[in-house]
Design a protein around this motif. Structure first.
Motif, PDB file in Angstrom:
ATOM      1  N   SER A  65       0.723  -1.328  -0.055  1.00  0.00           N
ATOM      2  CA  SER A  65       0.030  -0.210   0.050  1.00  0.00           C
ATOM      3  C   SER A  65       0.912   1.043   0.028  1.00  0.00           C
ATOM      4  O   SER A  65       1.666   1.255   0.651  1.00  0.00           O
ATOM      5  N   ALA A  66       0.485   2.178  -0.513  1.00  0.00           N
ATOM      6  CA  ALA A  66       1.225   3.422  -0.773  1.00  0.00           C
ATOM      7  C   ALA A  66       0.569   4.858  -0.653  1.00  0.00           C
ATOM      8  O   ALA A  66       0.827   5.529  -1.438  1.00  0.00           O
ATOM      9  N   TRP A  67      -0.217   4.855  -0.014  1.00  0.00           N
ATOM     10  CA  TRP A  67      -1.091   6.288   0.277  1.00  0.00           C
ATOM     11  C   TRP A  67      -0.203   7.296   0.190  1.00  0.00           C
ATOM     12  O   TRP A  67       0.531   7.691   1.306  1.00  0.00           O
ATOM     13  N   GLY A  68      -0.409   8.204  -0.460  1.00  0.00           N
ATOM     14  CA  GLY A  68       0.376   9.571  -0.475  1.00  0.00           C
ATOM     15  C   GLY A  68       1.863   9.418  -0.707  1.00  0.00           C
ATOM     16  O   GLY A  68       2.607  10.445  -0.581  1.00  0.00           O
ATOM     17  N   SER A  69       2.296   8.415  -1.128  1.00  0.00           N
ATOM     18  CA  SER A  69       3.825   8.323  -1.300  1.00  0.00           C
ATOM     19  C   SER A  69       4.315   8.373  -2.863  1.00  0.00           C
ATOM     20  O   SER A  69       5.343   8.796  -3.207  1.00  0.00           O
ATOM     21  N   ARG A  70       3.336   7.877  -3.823  1.00  0.00           N
ATOM     22  CA  ARG A  70       3.896   7.635  -5.060  1.00  0.00           C
ATOM     23  C   ARG A  70       4.094   8.914  -5.647  1.00  0.00           C
ATOM     24  O   ARG A  70       5.194   8.928  -6.253  1.00  0.00           O
ATOM     25  N   SER A  71       3.312   9.913  -5.655  1.00  0.00           N
ATOM     26  CA  SER A  71       3.590  11.152  -6.412  1.00  0.00           C
ATOM     27  C   SER A  71       4.670  12.036  -6.017  1.00  0.00           C
ATOM     28  O   SER A  71       5.680  12.068  -6.626  1.00  0.00           O
ATOM     29  N   ASP A  72       5.148  11.887  -4.441  1.00  0.00           N
ATOM     30  CA  ASP A  72       6.349  12.674  -3.974  1.00  0.00           C
ATOM     31  C   ASP A  72       7.573  11.954  -4.558  1.00  0.00           C
ATOM     32  O   ASP A  72       8.524  12.498  -4.671  1.00  0.00           O
ATOM     33  N   THR A  73       7.471  10.591  -4.034  1.00  0.00           N
ATOM     34  CA  THR A  73       8.748   9.754  -4.429  1.00  0.00           C
ATOM     35  C   THR A  73       9.095  10.058  -5.768  1.00  0.00           C
ATOM     36  O   THR A  73      10.249   9.800  -6.151  1.00  0.00           O
ATOM     37  N   VAL A  74       8.029   9.647  -6.751  1.00  0.00           N
ATOM     38  CA  VAL A  74       8.456   9.875  -8.410  1.00  0.00           C
ATOM     39  C   VAL A  74       9.006  11.191  -8.520  1.00  0.00           C
ATOM     40  O   VAL A  74      10.210  11.179  -9.348  1.00  0.00           O
ATOM     41  N   CYS A  75       8.497  12.182  -7.876  1.00  0.00           N
ATOM     42  CA  CYS A  75       8.887  13.360  -8.274  1.00  0.00           C
ATOM     43  C   CYS A  75      10.360  13.648  -7.871  1.00  0.00           C
ATOM     44  O   CYS A  75      11.068  14.157  -8.433  1.00  0.00           O
ATOM     45  N   VAL A  76      10.522  13.283  -6.415  1.00  0.00           N
ATOM     46  CA  VAL A  76      11.923  13.381  -5.949  1.00  0.00           C
ATOM     47  C   VAL A  76      13.056  12.709  -6.662  1.00  0.00           C
ATOM     48  O   VAL A  76      13.936  13.195  -7.070  1.00  0.00           O
ATOM     49  N   ARG A  77      12.607  11.495  -6.705  1.00  0.00           N
ATOM     50  CA  ARG A  77      13.458  10.454  -7.418  1.00  0.00           C
ATOM     51  C   ARG A  77      13.922  11.045  -9.072  1.00  0.00           C
ATOM     52  O   ARG A  77      15.133  11.006  -9.320  1.00  0.00           O
ATOM     53  N   GLY A  78      13.023  11.438  -9.699  1.00  0.00           N
ATOM     54  CA  GLY A  78      13.073  11.888 -11.057  1.00  0.00           C
ATOM     55  C   GLY A  78      13.929  13.075 -11.140  1.00  0.00           C
ATOM     56  O   GLY A  78      14.666  13.361 -11.822  1.00  0.00           O
ATOM     57  N   LEU A  79      13.567  14.300 -10.292  1.00  0.00           N
ATOM     58  CA  LEU A  79      14.425  15.629 -10.464  1.00  0.00           C
ATOM     59  C   LEU A  79      15.923  15.096 -10.015  1.00  0.00           C
ATOM     60  O   LEU A  79      16.650  15.939 -10.654  1.00  0.00           O
ATOM     61  N   VAL A  80      16.036  14.506  -9.024  1.00  0.00           N
ATOM     62  CA  VAL A  80      17.247  14.137  -8.527  1.00  0.00           C
ATOM     63  C   VAL A  80      18.181  13.381  -9.664  1.00  0.00           C
ATOM     64  O   VAL A  80      19.144  13.821 -10.013  1.00  0.00           O
TER      65      VAL A  80
ATOM     66  N   VAL B  60       7.873  16.107 -14.241  1.00  0.00           N
ATOM     67  CA  VAL B  60       9.252  15.525 -14.316  1.00  0.00           C
ATOM     68  C   VAL B  60       9.564  14.806 -15.398  1.00  0.00           C
ATOM     69  O   VAL B  60      10.595  15.057 -16.271  1.00  0.00           O
ATOM     70  N   ALA B  61       8.333  14.139 -15.855  1.00  0.00           N
ATOM     71  CA  ALA B  61       8.680  13.520 -17.262  1.00  0.00           C
ATOM     72  C   ALA B  61       8.575  14.383 -18.342  1.00  0.00           C
ATOM     73  O   ALA B  61       9.505  14.165 -19.379  1.00  0.00           O
ATOM     74  N   ALA B  62       8.045  15.556 -18.368  1.00  0.00           N
ATOM     75  CA  ALA B  62       8.103  16.650 -19.151  1.00  0.00           C
ATOM     76  C   ALA B  62       9.478  17.164 -19.292  1.00  0.00           C
ATOM     77  O   ALA B  62      10.232  17.538 -20.421  1.00  0.00           O
ATOM     78  N   GLN B  63       9.972  17.476 -18.172  1.00  0.00           N
ATOM     79  CA  GLN B  63      11.446  17.956 -18.059  1.00  0.00           C
ATOM     80  C   GLN B  63      12.408  17.009 -18.788  1.00  0.00           C
ATOM     81  O   GLN B  63      13.466  17.310 -19.358  1.00  0.00           O
ATOM     82  N   LEU B  64      12.124  15.682 -18.495  1.00  0.00           N
ATOM     83  CA  LEU B  64      12.984  14.608 -18.896  1.00  0.00           C
ATOM     84  C   LEU B  64      12.843  14.726 -20.418  1.00  0.00           C
ATOM     85  O   LEU B  64      13.949  14.424 -21.068  1.00  0.00           O
ATOM     86  N   ASP B  65      11.872  14.670 -20.911  1.00  0.00           N
ATOM     87  CA  ASP B  65      11.555  14.582 -22.584  1.00  0.00           C
ATOM     88  C   ASP B  65      12.539  15.869 -23.048  1.00  0.00           C
ATOM     89  O   ASP B  65      13.026  15.656 -23.967  1.00  0.00           O
ATOM     90  N   GLN B  66      12.322  17.037 -22.408  1.00  0.00           N
ATOM     91  CA  GLN B  66      13.184  18.053 -22.930  1.00  0.00           C
ATOM     92  C   GLN B  66      14.724  17.691 -22.913  1.00  0.00           C
ATOM     93  O   GLN B  66      15.522  17.852 -23.790  1.00  0.00           O
TER      94      GLN B  66
END
Length: 901
Positions: free
Chosen positions: A621-636, A663-669
């Motif tokens: 279960s991952a309530w509240g964690s997926r968005s923040d963790t994806v964002c942090v890991r991707g930006l780093v 994050v995905a949009a920044q990666l695309d660029q």
């Protein structure tokens, strides 16, 4: 140790793992095979090899008839008492106690491994209880940083969900998966010849070949019923028949006693066997003499056990089903008269139960109640069986199902709870029961992060269709609903939130939700400071509830405090033991990840994000964690130039998740995929322009979206985003919001004055990443206006900030801008931190490393540094990679060398 035949490959793998363990490197291996195929022999051989190499060994075996006893796999192997209460100051709710017990199991294994490398050999995992399977999942991850080797044996069936998930996780981590199959014909003949002490004649060879390479089958055929040679009759049709041929030599009284013994959890005590058979111990020993002589039974410490599970299963299976049921019923009743624990009594009565048996239902309920305080998952399984035994016509069915529903929510079995609750609602229960069911389902939906579904579940109650609000829980219900609606419809929720706040409710949980509802709507509207004050008050209520020993399920609304930059307060609150338990870990760690990222503490941010993912995997279960963790890991990953890692992270982004899509949009660029970035902007346009939600959604994502829009040439969207960010500055009451407004407008207009003013505002906030980004933008704008000296100053400061956080890609970009201004920063700027070696370690990693060297356990290190045990493990894994070591021992040697030098 019995001779192993034809297992050279498996032995080689296991001995290699033991050798690595002796060197301090942990790991795991899985062995799968049918009963009697040789798994246990391989396990014993590996354990003996480990002892010869100075390792300690703890063995455990799950038991079929004890599969609902919580943490049964570890109680004997590690000396864990599941009934021991949680330490003072820790969460004493059922789900909290279960989490604490799981922590004790992991720590016990770590403590043993700290003294000597530890092999934990677990057999018959197909019978593992729900709790033990979950803890094995944690131990498997712990083995990556601890001298712990897990050897896990199981049959192809049954395959409970917890075991299946463990297998997938270990396979993904590269653990060896050994399928133990039949012996070759040559190995089977060699085994038979050794057992007979000479060469095989043609007839015996033919019979051994027909055994299909099954070691137990070969042994039983060759030794024969009397152990004096091959079976004289034709080849039996099954292994059971070969075994029963040996047991068939016993007298009927001995067989009767064996039937009772087979019905017990193995191994069994003579006192219990004497009790249920009605014989005294001397008479019983006389009847067991032949089974012992024939090798059917063997000593197991102060107990007896069947020499092999196949022997017990053969006796048990050969007993007619009605007789087995009668045996279990008799055993259960005798043990009940002796006041044995409810779980033991219930396990026997359950196996002898007939549909609707009220006695069995009562004992199952008692066992569930006894188990709930430390293992709600096991309690839910027992209650589920009680419901099944009660039957569809029982008057007890409805209250039992209601209790089961609440246990499933406590245990985190959220999908099961939702399914059960919806089926109960379909039966149109009376109003009080409907209210209880709807609340439970709404809570399950809330933990799943499905706010709209949770609100829809409560809506009929709030509308008065089930007498909602008439009882003592009415104020809580109204506050709950107001909280949900504050997120779903901030404007329309005003009457609900105002009503919840003014109700004067004495229920603390109702007051908590009313305050969170108010904080949420105000945060969405941009009143960040006020929202944080309300959230802080709500968190204080939870702590007061905890001090009064009231159950607390919820984590304080920390995101509201983060939005107002009150990071110190967030860190202090998250250190409280109440929010260290398992269910809160994904959300707690994701909040820490976002906070560390914003402050430029990228190594700590990455560790927290990985910990959040691991905790979510543990809980499924991952309530509240997926968005923040994806964002942090991707930006780093993007900032550090690890675009392949960022690509993998972006692939995990949900289409409707604004933060992850940025994050995905920044990666695309970054990868030159301009069209893909434009498509992401178009898909997010509706969310980005929505009011008042846009201000809340953009609070932590605008610094990604706005540059992406500008680079894509979408200036209209960029101006709209800048207007929303600037509008937030007027209402937030937070310095960084004012800085963000200046930054956004300056970035769109290329205005160096606005950007330098934003830099001055940011200097008084904890938002280090935004400060570096603003300095970079200011430097570029100043250079464009010909103010080269000022531009160099801002760009140097930006580059140094990027380097401190390890953002090599961003630093390289700024260095390129500086070179155009005639500055080669590499000669005078601070030395970049290398990616490997001792100098690559962060301050937190060095602190962890020193405490590892001093011999502290991970829990103790976490308590010293105010981080979780899981985060300590993550830091240790990072250090392994940076230092090129594979064990705590090697890590400690590196620390010792640097400390003494």
């Amino acid at each position: 140790m019995p001779t192993l035949y034809g297992r050279e490959t498996e032995r080689s793998v296991l001995h290699r793992l033991v050798g690595e363990l002796a060197g301090g490197r942990g790991g795991a291996a899985l062995l799968e095979g049918e009963p009697g195929i040789g798994k246990t022999g391989l396990l014993g051989d590996a354990c003996d090899h480990a002892r010869r190499h100075g390792c300690s060994v703890r063995a455990a075996a799950a038991e079929e008839f004890a599969s609902r006893r919580p943490f049964a796999l570890f109680t004997r192997a590690l000396g864990i008492d599941p009934a021991e209460p949680a330490p003072h100051g820790r969460d004493r709710t059922p789900e909290g106690a279960e989490s604490a017990l799981a922590d004790r199991v992991v720590e016990a294994a770590e403590r043993l491994a700290a003294a000597h490398p530890l092999v934990l050999a677990c057999d018959d995992l197909q019978w593992a209880d729900w709790s033990s399977a979950a803890v094995l999942h944690r131990l498997a991850r712990s083995a990556a940083t601890t001298p712990l080797l897990l050897l896990l044996c199981f049959r192809p069936a049954p395959r409970p969900p917890g075991l299946a998930r463990l297998r997938r996780a270990l396979a993904a981590a590269g653990a060896p998966y050994l399928r133990v199959g039949p012996l070759t014909a040559e190995d089977a003949r060699r085994m038979a010849a050794d057992l007979l002490g000479g060469p095989l004649d043609a007839r015996t060879r033919e019979r051994v070949d027909a055994a299909g390479g099954h070691p137990v089958f070969v042994e039983e055929l060759v030794r024969g019923p009397e152990g004096s040679g091959p079976v004289a009759a034709g080849l039996p049709a099954s292994v059971n028949e070969a075994i029963l041929a040996r047991i068939g030599l016993l007298e009927d009284p001995s067989l009767d006693v064996l039937r009772y013994a087979a019905a017990f959890d193995a191994p069994f005590g003579l006192a219990d066997l004497a009790l249920v058979t009605g014989r005294d111990v001397p008479a019983l020993l006389d009847l067991l003499r032949d089974p012992i002589a024939l090798g059917v039974l063997t000593e197991a410490g102060d107990r007896y056990a069947f020499r092999h599970d196949l022997l017990r299963e053969a006796v048990y299976g050969a007993t007619p089903r009605p007789i087995r049921a009668a045996l279990h019923t008799h055993i259960g009743r005798v043990l009940a008269e002796q006041d044995r624990d409810a779980l033991t009594v219930a396990s026997h009565l359950n196996r002898g139960a007939s549909p609707g048996d009220p006695e069995v239902v009562t004992w199952l309920v008692r066992a569930s109640d006894d188990t709930r305080d430390h293992a709600p998952g096991a309690a839910a399984e027992l209650m589920e069986r009680a419901v099944a035994v009660a039957g569809t016509d029982s008057p007890r069915r409805r209250p039992l199902r209601r209790r089961l529903l609440h246990l499933q929510v406590e245990a985190g079995a959220l999908d099961e709870a939702v399914g059960l609750g919806e089926s109960m609602l379909a039966e149109r229960p009376p109003a009080p029961e409907e209210e209880s069911v709807r609340r439970a389902v709404a809570e399950a939906r809330l933990w799943q992060g499905r706010f709209a579904d949770a609100a829809a579940m409560l809506a009929p109650l709030v509308a008065g269709e089930s007498n909602a609000g008439s009882g003592p829980g009415g104020s809580l219900l109204a506050a709950w609903y107001a909280f949900l609606q504050a997120w779903l419809d901030p404007t329309g929720a005003d009457p609900l939130v105002d009503g919840a706040l003014s109700s004067g409710a004495t229920d603390r949980e109702a007051r908590y939700f009313a305050l969170v509802a108010d904080a949420s709507r105000q945060m969405i509207r941009g009143r960040l400071s006020y929202a944080a004050d309300q959230a802080a008050a709500a968190g204080s209520i939870l702590l007061e509830m905890h001090r009064r020993e009231q159950a607390v399920r919820w984590l304080p609304p920390m995101k509201h405090l983060c939005a107002a930059d009150r990071y110190t307060e967030v860190a202090d609150r998250l250190r409280h033991p109440l929010w260290q338990r398992g269910r809160h870990q994904p959300l707690r760690q994701s909040i820490l990840a976002a906070m560390h990222y914003t402050r430029g503490e990228w190594d700590d941010a990455s560790a927290a994000a990985e910990t959040a993912i691991a905790a979510a995997d543990d809980l499924d279960s991952a309530w509240g964690s997926r968005s923040d963790t994806v964002c942090v890991r991707g930006l780093v990953a993007i900032g550090r130039g690890r675009l392949d890692d960022a690509e993998r992270v972006a692939a995990d982004a949900a289409p409707a998740d604004l933060a992850a899509q940025s994050v995905a949009a920044q990666l695309d660029q970054a990868l030159g995929r301009r069209k893909a970035a434009e498509e992401r902007i178009a898909a997010a346009r509706k969310q980005l322009l929505a009011e008042p939600l846009s201000r809340h959604l953009l609070r932590d994502t605008w610094t990604v979206w706005l540059p992406v829009c500008l680079e894509a040439g979408d200036h209209a969207m960029a101006e709209s985003i800048a207007a929303s960010v600037a509008g937030l500055a007027d209402t937030a009451g937070v310095p960084s919001a004012a800085a963000a407004g200046l930054f956004a407008r300056g970035l769109v207009a290329g205005d160096p004055d606005a950007l330098t003013a934003a830099v001055e505002e940011y200097r008084h906030t904890p938002r280090i990443v935004e400060l570096a980004q603003c300095r970079e933008a200011a430097g570029g704008a100043l250079a464009g206006r010909g103010h080269r000296d000022d531009a160099r100053e801002h760009l140097r400061a930006a580059a140094e900030s990027y380097e401190r956080m390890g953002a090599a890609r961003h630093a390289a970009r700024v260095d390129a801008a500086l070179r155009e201004l005639g500055v080669c920063r590499g000669r005078r700027g601070p030395r970049r931190r290398p990616e490997t070696g001792w100098e690559s370690l962060t301050a937190t990693e060095r602190a962890v490393a020193e405490l590892v060297w001093r011999g502290l356990l991970y829990r103790e290190i976490g308590e010293r540094l105010f981080i979780s045990r899981r985060t300590v493990e993550t830091h240790v894994l990072h250090m392994f990679a940076k230092l090129g070591v594979n064990s705590r021992r090697e890590l400690a040697e590196v620390v010792r060398a640097h400390t003494t030098s």
